[in-house]
Design an enzyme around this catalytic site. Sequence first.
Site, PDB file in Angstrom:
ATOM      1  N   HIS A  65     -25.861 -38.928 -20.591  1.00 21.12           N
ATOM      2  CA  HIS A  65     -24.540 -39.568 -20.624  1.00 21.12           C
ATOM      3  C   HIS A  65     -24.546 -40.912 -21.357  1.00 21.12           C
ATOM      4  O   HIS A  65     -24.066 -41.930 -20.837  1.00 21.12           O
ATOM      5  CB  HIS A  65     -23.991 -39.729 -19.202  1.00 21.12           C
ATOM      6  CG  HIS A  65     -23.750 -38.430 -18.505  1.00 21.12           C
ATOM      7  ND1 HIS A  65     -22.767 -37.545 -18.886  1.00 21.12           N
ATOM      8  CD2 HIS A  65     -24.415 -37.851 -17.468  1.00 21.12           C
ATOM      9  CE1 HIS A  65     -22.813 -36.479 -18.098  1.00 21.12           C
ATOM     10  NE2 HIS A  65     -23.809 -36.636 -17.236  1.00 21.12           N
ATOM     11  N   SER A 103     -21.290 -34.376 -13.208  1.00 21.56           N
ATOM     12  CA  SER A 103     -22.137 -34.098 -14.369  1.00 21.56           C
ATOM     13  C   SER A 103     -22.302 -32.593 -14.565  1.00 21.56           C
ATOM     14  O   SER A 103     -21.328 -31.885 -14.844  1.00 21.56           O
ATOM     15  CB  SER A 103     -23.485 -34.799 -14.214  1.00 21.56           C
ATOM     16  OG  SER A 103     -24.247 -34.720 -15.407  1.00 21.56           O
TER      17      SER A 103
END
Length: 322
Positions: free
Chosen positions: A215, A107
């Site tokens: 996300h 991430s």
Amino acid sequence: MCGRFSLAGDPFELGFKDNFNITPATSIPVKTINCDGQLMKWSYSPSWKPDMNLINCRSETIAEKPSFKGSKRCIIPFSGWYEWQKQKDAKVPYYHYSNAKYFAGHSLGEYSALCSAKYLSFSDTIKLLKTRGEAMQNAVPKGEGGMLAVLGSKVEIIEDLLNKNKNDFVAQIANDNCEGQIVLSGRNSDIEKLIKVLKSKNIKNIKLPVSAPFHCQLMKNATEIMRNEIQKLDFQNSKNKLISNVTAKEISNKEELKMLLIEQIEKRVRWRESIINMIDNGVNHFIEIGPGKVLSGLIKRIDKNVKINTINNESDIRNLKL
């Protein structure tokens, strides 16, 4: 400084043996902005051209040697080197390693990886991360979105469950971390419905204390902000290989990298697949650069046979054995 270098082959065909010693007046191969490879003499006070730089073997070199300031960094085709460094009253060998097969980050950590892999400068990376954090935080009103960790299940099972219930609620897999650890994102109202379905199937889950549903499609506004910012920046092509969160595969060029960084805002982090693909391509040693050991724990759950080191302080660096 003098030390023993290990060449990563002889990429410029300059005739060097696999190992040799660097001492004042020794010729070394370097790569600069204006040439692919040439011999350069090492000396105490070299006459560097504007597009060349002294080998950056020690972090204190630039600060200690005023004559080296203002020159640009060159690239040396070595897999690594060691030098003797003073620690208290003794000297110990200190190994520098520069031959990682892949760079990868989870991430936000993907930005650290792309900076380390020389695709983007440190200063531009920091600016981009600041924009990313603000954009993702503001994409959804506070308290409207959430994330849920699902434990002990498989991605295929959760994907099937989401598909069968798509008319009742919407949630997305945000992180496929490892076998038995999956994180989902969505509106809190939908997450609550998902929790009930999981409970009915005896699938363990934990609501995460996060401020936004990262996300997933709810990050659409953040995607547009990041698209504009990413396109402004000067990314570089690099010989280092970066593994994408979005595809779990190797990124081949800077334009592809830009596109995937934009997609990453709303797409799943395919960490489990990324690690499996690296292992399948011959990687058997992972080095996590902290803080903490979260990724090391995930990798152990994916494959307990690989070697893992974690770097959280200077002592960890000095004790690293490759």
